[in-house]
Each structure stands twice: as structure tokens, then as C-alpha cells.
Motif scaffolding. Structure first.
Motif, PDB file in Angstrom:
ATOM      1  N   GLY A 118       0.796  -1.214   0.000  1.00 50.22           N
ATOM      2  CA  GLY A 118       0.000   0.000   0.000  1.00 50.22           C
ATOM      3  C   GLY A 118       0.830   1.267   0.000  1.00 50.22           C
ATOM      4  O   GLY A 118       0.455   2.267  -0.618  1.00 50.22           O
ATOM      5  N   PHE A 119       1.978   1.198   0.713  1.00 52.41           N
ATOM      6  CA  PHE A 119       2.821   2.377   0.849  1.00 52.41           C
ATOM      7  C   PHE A 119       4.274   1.956   0.679  1.00 52.41           C
ATOM      8  O   PHE A 119       4.586   0.772   0.552  1.00 52.41           O
ATOM      9  CB  PHE A 119       2.584   3.051   2.204  1.00 52.41           C
ATOM     10  CG  PHE A 119       1.172   3.543   2.380  1.00 52.41           C
ATOM     11  CD1 PHE A 119       0.770   4.747   1.818  1.00 52.41           C
ATOM     12  CD2 PHE A 119       0.241   2.793   3.080  1.00 52.41           C
ATOM     13  CE1 PHE A 119      -0.531   5.200   1.956  1.00 52.41           C
ATOM     14  CE2 PHE A 119      -1.073   3.229   3.223  1.00 52.41           C
ATOM     15  CZ  PHE A 119      -1.461   4.438   2.655  1.00 52.41           C
ATOM     16  N   LEU A 120       5.173   2.912   0.685  1.00 53.61           N
ATOM     17  CA  LEU A 120       6.547   2.602   0.297  1.00 53.61           C
ATOM     18  C   LEU A 120       7.240   1.629   1.241  1.00 53.61           C
ATOM     19  O   LEU A 120       8.022   0.795   0.802  1.00 53.61           O
ATOM     20  CB  LEU A 120       7.362   3.900   0.184  1.00 53.61           C
ATOM     21  CG  LEU A 120       7.067   4.717  -1.071  1.00 53.61           C
ATOM     22  CD1 LEU A 120       7.814   6.033  -1.044  1.00 53.61           C
ATOM     23  CD2 LEU A 120       7.416   3.939  -2.329  1.00 53.61           C
ATOM     24  N   ALA A 121       6.960   1.744   2.534  1.00 52.20           N
ATOM     25  CA  ALA A 121       7.636   0.864   3.492  1.00 52.20           C
ATOM     26  C   ALA A 121       6.688  -0.208   4.037  1.00 52.20           C
ATOM     27  O   ALA A 121       6.924  -0.745   5.113  1.00 52.20           O
ATOM     28  CB  ALA A 121       8.238   1.677   4.638  1.00 52.20           C
ATOM     29  N   GLY A 122       5.632  -0.508   3.309  1.00 56.22           N
ATOM     30  CA  GLY A 122       4.721  -1.557   3.751  1.00 56.22           C
ATOM     31  C   GLY A 122       3.272  -1.147   3.604  1.00 56.22           C
ATOM     32  O   GLY A 122       2.886  -0.496   2.637  1.00 56.22           O
ATOM     33  N   GLY A 150       4.030   6.400   5.890  1.00 56.26           N
ATOM     34  CA  GLY A 150       5.190   6.789   6.690  1.00 56.26           C
ATOM     35  C   GLY A 150       5.974   7.916   6.057  1.00 56.26           C
ATOM     36  O   GLY A 150       5.568   8.503   5.037  1.00 56.26           O
ATOM     37  N   MET A 151       7.123   8.207   6.644  1.00 54.23           N
ATOM     38  CA  MET A 151       7.884   9.379   6.231  1.00 54.23           C
ATOM     39  C   MET A 151       8.392   9.266   4.794  1.00 54.23           C
ATOM     40  O   MET A 151       8.545  10.275   4.099  1.00 54.23           O
ATOM     41  CB  MET A 151       9.051   9.637   7.193  1.00 54.23           C
ATOM     42  CG  MET A 151      10.059   8.534   7.305  1.00 54.23           C
ATOM     43  SD  MET A 151      11.319   8.920   8.566  1.00 54.23           S
ATOM     44  CE  MET A 151      12.432   7.516   8.357  1.00 54.23           C
ATOM     45  N   ALA A 152       8.643   8.052   4.307  1.00 53.55           N
ATOM     46  CA  ALA A 152       9.098   7.902   2.925  1.00 53.55           C
ATOM     47  C   ALA A 152       8.021   8.327   1.937  1.00 53.55           C
ATOM     48  O   ALA A 152       8.321   8.886   0.876  1.00 53.55           O
ATOM     49  CB  ALA A 152       9.512   6.457   2.656  1.00 53.55           C
ATOM     50  N   ASP A 153       6.769   8.089   2.286  1.00 54.52           N
ATOM     51  CA  ASP A 153       5.675   8.481   1.400  1.00 54.52           C
ATOM     52  C   ASP A 153       5.596  10.003   1.266  1.00 54.52           C
ATOM     53  O   ASP A 153       5.189  10.517   0.221  1.00 54.52           O
ATOM     54  CB  ASP A 153       4.357   7.926   1.932  1.00 54.52           C
ATOM     55  CG  ASP A 153       4.362   6.410   1.987  1.00 54.52           C
ATOM     56  OD1 ASP A 153       4.325   5.784   0.913  1.00 54.52           O
ATOM     57  OD2 ASP A 153       4.433   5.855   3.098  1.00 54.52           O
TER      58      ASP A 153
END
Length: 206
Positions: free
Chosen positions: A150-154, A158-161
Motif C-alpha cells: 500500500g505504501f513505500l515501506a509496507g 510513513g515518512m518515505a511516502d
């Protein structure tokens, strides 16, 4: 209350504004840089001798470099939310933040200066074409990565998104023809809809 120094048209300032909103911190943003100037004034150089934006002030804490500021805000105010305590999960986020700074952001700069800001010395069609080609390569990497998460780190935002989301926002709203990237587009729609993203991801891209 936080103080953020920098104009909102800066992609690096956008990261910080978005991160501050995500962790629920009120802030004052002071326009500087670009047409606003002020980066060579002694009061600003005392905060960042590199004469660059953004700068964050949080009480006695003064930080420059956008990714460092995002990490600071995430760790101090967003632990267990946009900050990952587990070193492996945090490294997963960190690498995408670094990828944004070292790969995607430089790839997009010729497009920004040549097509959006229309600076004559950056209007070389060959350089613009090369910029589009490089951005497409990177977007393919991003699309593949997002094909099974769903998102960059899982599965959690989070902050990477935040960091990469600012780059995707710029790319997806530039006046160029793009290859369809369904996973990137699905992810971008989700993050762009977040309330904290709205003050940061301004349109049009300038």
C-alpha cells in the motif's frame, strides 16, 4: 510552535510542511528563497550557512536539509506513526527518502526549469527529453515496488511516502505525456487526499 523557513513552491519545503501536518504540529512558515530572497541575510545565514531552504526551528533546535528535518519531526512527534522504531523497517523508509533526493529529484529538475519555469538556458529539447526518459525509468521502479504494497515501506503510511510523494506530485502534474503507472497513481491518489498533504502539495506546480 514550529517555524519553517522557505517558500511553498520548493519541493523540499513541501516535504517539511507535510511532515509537520502529519505529526499534528502547528507552524509558522516564513517565505524566503527564490523571488522572496533573504537567504544571504545574516539572520538566515546564522540558521543555515549554506543559504538554502528549508530550515526548521523547534524551540532551541534548528535543523537544515529537508530529509533530516522530516526524520526529526517523525522521530520526535510521530513515533509509532510515521516513524519506524524497528531498524529494518526504518531502513526501508530511509532508502526511498534517499532515492528521492539522489535519483528522482535530480531527474525532474530539467523539466521544472525548462518546461514549468521556462528558464531559457534550460529549454534545450534534448535535455528535456532526456529528463522525461530518466523520470520514466524511475517511475517504473516505483510502480513495480508499489505493485504489492500500500505504501513505500509496507502497509502503513510513513515518512518515505512524504518525501517521494512530493516528487510524484511534481511529476504527475507537469505538462508532459507520461506512461500510465497504475500502482503509482493509486498510491498518489491515496496520499494526495490526506489532510496534511493539502497545504503542501500546491497546484499548479511552479
Amino acid at each position: 510552535m514550529l517555524t519553517i523557513w522557505g517558500r511553498i513552491s520548493s519541493i523540499n519545503v513541501q516535504k517539511v510542511v507535510w511532515a509537520a501536518g502529519e505529526v499534528g504540529q502547528s507552524f509558522e512558515r516564513i517565505d524566503c528563497g527564490g523571488a522572496f530572497g533573504g537567504l544571504r541575510e545574516p539572520v538566515f545565514l546564522a540558521k543555515n550557512p549554506n543559504a538554502q531552504i528549508p530550515v526548521l526551528e523547534d524551540g532551541e533546535v534548528c535543523i537544515w536539509e529537508s530529509n533530516s528535518i522530516v526524520r526529526y519531526l517523525a522521530a520526535r512527534y510521530g513515533a509509532g506513526w510515521i516513524w519506524e522504531e524497528d531498524p529494518a523497517r526504518r531502513a526501508d523508509a530511509d532508502r526511498w527518502m534517499d532515492w528521492m533526493q539522489s535519483a528522482l529529484q535530480p531527474a525532474l529538475m530539467p523539466l521544472l526549469w525548462g518546461l514549468v519555469r521556462k528558464v531559457p538556458e534550460h529549454a534545450d529539447p534534448a535535455k528535456i527529453e532526456a529528463s522525461v526518459a530518466k523520470a520514466e525509468q524511475l517511475m517504473e521502479i516505483l510502480d513495480q515496488h508499489l505493485s504489492n504494497r500500500g505504501f513505500l515501506a509496507g502497509e502503513r503510511f510513513g515518512m518515505a511516502d512524504i518525501a517521494v510523494g512530493c516528487g510524484a506530485h511534481r511529476w504527475l502534474n507537469m505538462p508532459v505525456e507520461r506512461v500510465a503507472r497504475p500502482h503509482v497513481e493509486r498510491w498518489y491518489e491515496a496520499i494526495f487526499a490526506r489532510p496534511a498533504a493539502q497545504p503542501a502539495l500546491v497546484l499548479p506546480v511552479t
